[in-house]
Design an enzyme around this catalytic site. Structure first.
Site, PDB file in Angstrom:
ATOM      1  N   SER A 577       0.853  -1.196   0.000  1.00  0.00           N
ATOM      2  CA  SER A 577       0.000   0.000   0.000  1.00  0.00           C
ATOM      3  C   SER A 577       0.878   1.231   0.000  1.00  0.00           C
ATOM      4  O   SER A 577       2.002   1.198   0.524  1.00  0.00           O
ATOM      5  CB  SER A 577      -0.873  -0.002   1.255  1.00  0.00           C
ATOM      6  OG  SER A 577      -1.559   1.230   1.361  1.00  0.00           O
ATOM      7  N   TYR A 590      -2.226  -0.641  10.509  1.00  0.00           N
ATOM      8  CA  TYR A 590      -2.249  -0.983   9.086  1.00  0.00           C
ATOM      9  C   TYR A 590      -0.968  -0.522   8.393  1.00  0.00           C
ATOM     10  O   TYR A 590      -0.307  -1.286   7.675  1.00  0.00           O
ATOM     11  CB  TYR A 590      -3.492  -0.351   8.447  1.00  0.00           C
ATOM     12  CG  TYR A 590      -3.613  -0.569   6.961  1.00  0.00           C
ATOM     13  CD1 TYR A 590      -4.005  -1.809   6.454  1.00  0.00           C
ATOM     14  CD2 TYR A 590      -3.338   0.462   6.054  1.00  0.00           C
ATOM     15  CE1 TYR A 590      -4.116  -2.018   5.079  1.00  0.00           C
ATOM     16  CE2 TYR A 590      -3.450   0.264   4.688  1.00  0.00           C
ATOM     17  CZ  TYR A 590      -3.835  -0.973   4.200  1.00  0.00           C
ATOM     18  OH  TYR A 590      -3.942  -1.183   2.849  1.00  0.00           O
TER      19      TYR A 590
HETATM   20  P1  NAD Z   1     -10.930  -6.810  -0.777  1.00  0.00           P
HETATM   21  O1  NAD Z   1     -11.489  -6.777   0.608  1.00  0.00           O
HETATM   22  O2  NAD Z   1     -11.857  -6.588  -1.894  1.00  0.00           O
HETATM   23  O3  NAD Z   1     -10.128  -8.152  -0.959  1.00  0.00           O
HETATM   24  C1  NAD Z   1      -9.338  -8.710   0.043  1.00  0.00           C
HETATM   25  C2  NAD Z   1      -9.543 -10.222   0.041  1.00  0.00           C
HETATM   26  O4  NAD Z   1      -8.686 -10.796   1.033  1.00  0.00           O
HETATM   27  C3  NAD Z   1     -10.966 -10.615   0.432  1.00  0.00           C
HETATM   28  O5  NAD Z   1     -11.527 -11.477  -0.541  1.00  0.00           O
HETATM   29  C4  NAD Z   1     -10.802 -11.314   1.757  1.00  0.00           C
HETATM   30  O6  NAD Z   1     -11.738 -12.375   1.966  1.00  0.00           O
HETATM   31  C5  NAD Z   1      -9.397 -11.839   1.683  1.00  0.00           C
HETATM   32  N1  NAD Z   1      -8.818 -12.084   2.999  1.00  0.00           N
HETATM   33  C6  NAD Z   1      -8.921 -11.335   4.106  1.00  0.00           C
HETATM   34  N2  NAD Z   1      -8.276 -11.936   5.123  1.00  0.00           N
HETATM   35  C7  NAD Z   1      -7.754 -13.083   4.660  1.00  0.00           C
HETATM   36  C8  NAD Z   1      -6.993 -14.122   5.233  1.00  0.00           C
HETATM   37  N3  NAD Z   1      -6.643 -14.102   6.527  1.00  0.00           N
HETATM   38  N4  NAD Z   1      -6.621 -15.153   4.466  1.00  0.00           N
HETATM   39  C9  NAD Z   1      -6.983 -15.198   3.156  1.00  0.00           C
HETATM   40  N5  NAD Z   1      -7.719 -14.252   2.570  1.00  0.00           N
HETATM   41  C10 NAD Z   1      -8.101 -13.190   3.317  1.00  0.00           C
HETATM   42  O7  NAD Z   1      -9.784  -5.707  -0.780  1.00  0.00           O
HETATM   43  P2  NAD Z   1      -8.858  -5.188  -1.967  1.00  0.00           P
HETATM   44  O8  NAD Z   1      -9.071  -3.735  -2.086  1.00  0.00           O
HETATM   45  O9  NAD Z   1      -8.973  -6.026  -3.150  1.00  0.00           O
HETATM   46  O10 NAD Z   1      -7.422  -5.359  -1.273  1.00  0.00           O
HETATM   47  C11 NAD Z   1      -6.442  -6.233  -1.735  1.00  0.00           C
HETATM   48  C12 NAD Z   1      -5.086  -5.797  -1.156  1.00  0.00           C
HETATM   49  O11 NAD Z   1      -4.799  -4.492  -1.598  1.00  0.00           O
HETATM   50  C13 NAD Z   1      -5.025  -5.773   0.350  1.00  0.00           C
HETATM   51  O12 NAD Z   1      -3.796  -6.292   0.806  1.00  0.00           O
HETATM   52  C14 NAD Z   1      -5.097  -4.307   0.653  1.00  0.00           C
HETATM   53  O13 NAD Z   1      -4.487  -3.951   1.870  1.00  0.00           O
HETATM   54  C15 NAD Z   1      -4.362  -3.707  -0.506  1.00  0.00           C
HETATM   55  N6  NAD Z   1      -4.681  -2.304  -0.730  1.00  0.00           N
HETATM   56  C16 NAD Z   1      -5.928  -1.940  -1.125  1.00  0.00           C
HETATM   57  C17 NAD Z   1      -6.214  -0.607  -1.308  1.00  0.00           C
HETATM   58  C18 NAD Z   1      -7.571  -0.143  -1.721  1.00  0.00           C
HETATM   59  O14 NAD Z   1      -7.771   1.039  -1.736  1.00  0.00           O
HETATM   60  N7  NAD Z   1      -8.480  -1.002  -2.044  1.00  0.00           N
HETATM   61  C19 NAD Z   1      -5.206   0.354  -1.095  1.00  0.00           C
HETATM   62  C20 NAD Z   1      -3.959  -0.059  -0.703  1.00  0.00           C
HETATM   63  C21 NAD Z   1      -3.703  -1.385  -0.518  1.00  0.00           C
END
Ligand code: NAD
Length: 700
Positions: A577, A590
């Protein structure tokens, strides 16, 4: 129909009511699909069907006799109308005047396009003359296991006469082509009562003047052969009975999952391959049998079989009565090398001055006593189908050796088919492989916004993907949707909590069993949380650390183990991130966990380099659309921190970015794609921000 014992016999599926309103060509398609839908009739892609039909000639409007025949490629079980080529019969007959004899038969293929009726773009197949010259309106050619069992026996001519009398003729082995077409014509013309012919080491031809009669004849002849084989082999144990024990299903799967990445590494030095494991009863019976050691080296007989499976399988040195998997694994490199040397020697012995260059000398089929069969190919569907073909070959060997002595094709004949210039031309016409063809990716958090967009991006470029997620139902849903677009073979889902060591190990073993190994880990599973430091509970802190830091460690460690076993490099991408680089208000847990992730990636880049394992980071920021993170608590917390709502937040992030653009899951997927593709082959330890520009996150 011949009287057959109840049980495993082909049934007449022809529906007169359905067929009543069909044209002759529609009836041909109907018959083809009925025949091809049952693998006991013919193998996938094997065989062809035809009808000679009167059509209105687009040139002049008169009537013309037209041969409708399955064109090059395709499968009679699933083909549609456009799978047939159409050719003027009078022009096909006129080709006889151009034929210069068997030494020149391949040149006849070049004349076939000149016979095309109605500008049909479907290329005519090499088998076209086998249909054209049989003096009957309808012709079926199929590769039934029961028939090939007879055709591949040393005394197949006598067996054919014994089973079918005068109604089915017999022709000695001849490579399919123009000459064989003339042989069939002669046989059918000289024996007007004949209803078909067995082709030695190859398959069955049947014919009739009516579409339904032809269909029924094909079923009848196959059923007759199957019944005869059954009666003759009654009471005899298949393949001489069991020699070694068959292991229980869970042990078989665990052993295959250990072997497959090692084999994959040994045979993927030039191009990455995908694996398929099959332990159906027919396979288990064969690989545990007395006759296994004698029959396996004889190789497959039907050309369709060995074009997919290579003539001989590789037998893995494993004793299920006294298993020593480490010893077996240690034996694999030398075994693979010996197979390659043997195949190269076969090429050298048989090649002709104009033969195409030596092709991939690695085994396709790997047989493990007591465990099952592993097949490898450049894509998953081909690996699976190659396995299906070897099951056909097993069925043939079982039938043949119960009633006679099984024989493979003479080596030179097999070579002439395998390295046929026309076969080479077919291979040359195949589309160029996609950028990630042969690669396997495991995407954690694959059910989420960024995870599923990434999976789709990798699938689009030919990769196979395992979606691993703690939310098993959501991952299965996403996988089912993707299977509709990219095919059942390309995508799997598995339940995995990235914080549970055993879950992680099992998910990688699952990937190894389903696809043969893993090349790409996209470590992306995640959550988000927001709280001022005084209100951050230890539980919340630990949760962030567990999933985003420890979880990334666990999946990477497992990936490294597997990648090292394969020994063909790999690519790991962490979805971290912007917050791992830039501090953000009220999100210490986080941000700190994401920073740990980024540093872990750097350490792993250092450790993995000597093994060709690249590790890079993609940093998203504010990807609101599609993300589940942005539909829960995190959304409310961020909205309250910035005193706005979801739309307001999206707008705020957009206008806060330097480029004034919203960041979408697809944008992150592109960044990840770059790091897993060979375009970034010389990059490791890098960070790519996909955040529409944020000066705080500039790396330095
Ligand atoms: P999302 O919630 O849509 O997807 C995350 C997925 O991870 C979900 O399907 C969830 O079930 C799964 N998950 C959660 N805990 C888990 C575990 N213990 N074991 C296995 N699976 C697990 O979120 P996203 O936006 O697609 O995020 C994906 C990644 O991107 C994350 O690491 C997040 O921190 C990072 N990120 C997202 C953003 C954003 O703005 N969306 C920004 C920066 C970083």
């Amino acid at each position: 129909m011949v009287a057959t014992p109840a049980g495993n016999r082909l049934e007449n599926l022809w529906d007169d009511a359905k067929a009543a309103s069909m044209s002759e060509s529609e009836k041909l398609l109907y018959r083809s699909n009925l025949l091809g839908s049952d693998k006991r009739v013919t193998n996938y892609g094997g065989g062809n069907t035809s009808a000679k039909v009167m059509e209105t000639d687009p040139l002049g409007g008169g009537q013309a006799e037209v041969l409708w025949v399955k064109g090059s490629g395709g499968d009679i079980g699933s083909m549609k109308m456009d799978g047939f080529s159409t050719l003027y019969m009078d022009k096909l007959r006129a080709l006889k005047g151009l034929y210069r004899g068997v030494a020149f038969e391949d040149e006849m293929v070049g004349y076939l396009p000149h016979c095309t009726f109605n500008l049909n773009p479907r290329a005519a197949s090499i088998d076209t003359p086998l249909h054209a010259y049989v003096p009957k309106k309808h012709v079926d050619h199929v590769h039934s296991d029961a028939i090939i069992a007879i055709a591949a026996s040393v005394n197949s001519k006598e067996l054919t006469a014994e089973i079918f009398g005068d109604e089915i003729g017999w022709l000695p082995w001849k490579k399919p082509g123009y000459e064989l077409g003339l042989w069939l014509e002669k046989l059918a013309t000289e024996n007007p009562g004949m209803r078909g012919a067995v082709l030695e080491s190859h398959g069955l031809f049947t014919w009739a003047d009516d579409a339904k009669d032809c269909y029924l004849t094909t079923l009848e002849i196959i059923n007759k052969a199957a019944t005869w084989l059954e009666v003759k082999s009654a009471g005899k144990p298949a393949f001489g009975g069991a020699k070694v024990p068959t292991l229980p299903a869970d042990e078989r799967r665990a052993i295959a999952a250990r072997l497959m990445p090692v084999i994959r590494g040994l045979i993927s030095k030039e191009r990455h391959k995908i694996g398929h494991f099959d332990d159906q009863d027919a396979v288990l019976e064969f690989v545990a049998s007395q006759d296994f050691a004698r029959l396996a080296p004889l190789g497959t007989s039907c050309p369709d079989h060995f074009l997919r499976t290579k003539i001989r399988p590789q037998v893995v040195d494993f004793d299920p009565a006294n298993p020593d998997l480490d010893k077996t694994i240690a034996s694999l490199p030398a075994a693979a090398e010996a197979y390659r040397a043997d195949y190269t020697a076969y090429y050298e012995r048989c090649k002709k001055p104009d033969s195409p260059a030596l092709r991939d000398p690695n085994a396709v089929v790997w047989l493990v006593p007591g465990v099952g069969m592993i097949t490898f190919a450049l894509d998953r569907a081909t690996a699976r189908i190659s396995g299906e073909f070897y099951v056909n070959a097993i069925n043939v060997m079982r039938g043949s050796s119960a009633v006679s002595t099984y024989q493979g094709l003479p080596e030179q004949e097999a070579f002439d088919i395998e390295y046929w210039l026309l076969e080479e031309a077919k291979l040359a016409r195949m589309p160029k492989p996609k950028a990630l063809a042969g690669r396997v990716a495991l995407v954690t958090g694959g059910a989420g916004g960024i995870g599923s967009a990434t999976a789709e991006r990798l699938l689009r470029d030919g990769a196979c993907v395992v979606l691993a997620d703690i939310d098993a139902a959501a991952a299965a849903d996403v996988a089912a949707g993707m299977a509709k677009v990219f095919g059942q073979d390309a995508v799997r889902s598995v339940a995995m909590n990235v914080t549970v060591e055993s879950d992680v190990a099992e998910a990688f073993a699952f990937a190894a069993l389903e696809f043969g190994g893993v090349d790409i880990l996209v470590s992306n599973a995640g959550i988000a949380s927001s709280a001022p430091i005084e209100e951050t509970s230890l539980a919340l802190w630990n949760k962030n650390m567990d999933i985003l830091s420890t979880g990334y460690f666990l999946v990477s460690r497992e990936a490294f183990k597997l990648l090292r076993q394969q020994g063909i490099g790999g690519s790991v991408v962490f979805v971290a991130s912007k917050n791992g680089l830039a501090a953000s208000p009220n999100a210490a847990a986080y941000c700190t966990a994401k920073a740990a992730e980024i540093h872990l990636a750097r350490c792993l880049a250092l450790e993995g380099a000597e093994a060709g394992i690249r590790v890079n980071v993609v940093n998203p920021d504010a990807v609101l659309r599609g993300s589940k993170i942005w539909s829960g608590e995190w959304l409310d917390q961020r909205a309250s921190t910035y005193q706005t709502d979801k739309e307001g937040l999206e707008e705020m992030y957009r206008s806060r970015s330097m480029l004034k653009r919203s960041v979408l899951p697809e944008d992150i997927a592109e960044g990840i794609w770059f790091f897993v593709s060979d375009l970034s082959a010389k990059s490791t330890g890098n960070i790519l921000n996909v955040d529409a520009g944020n000066v705080q996150a500039f790396t330095r």
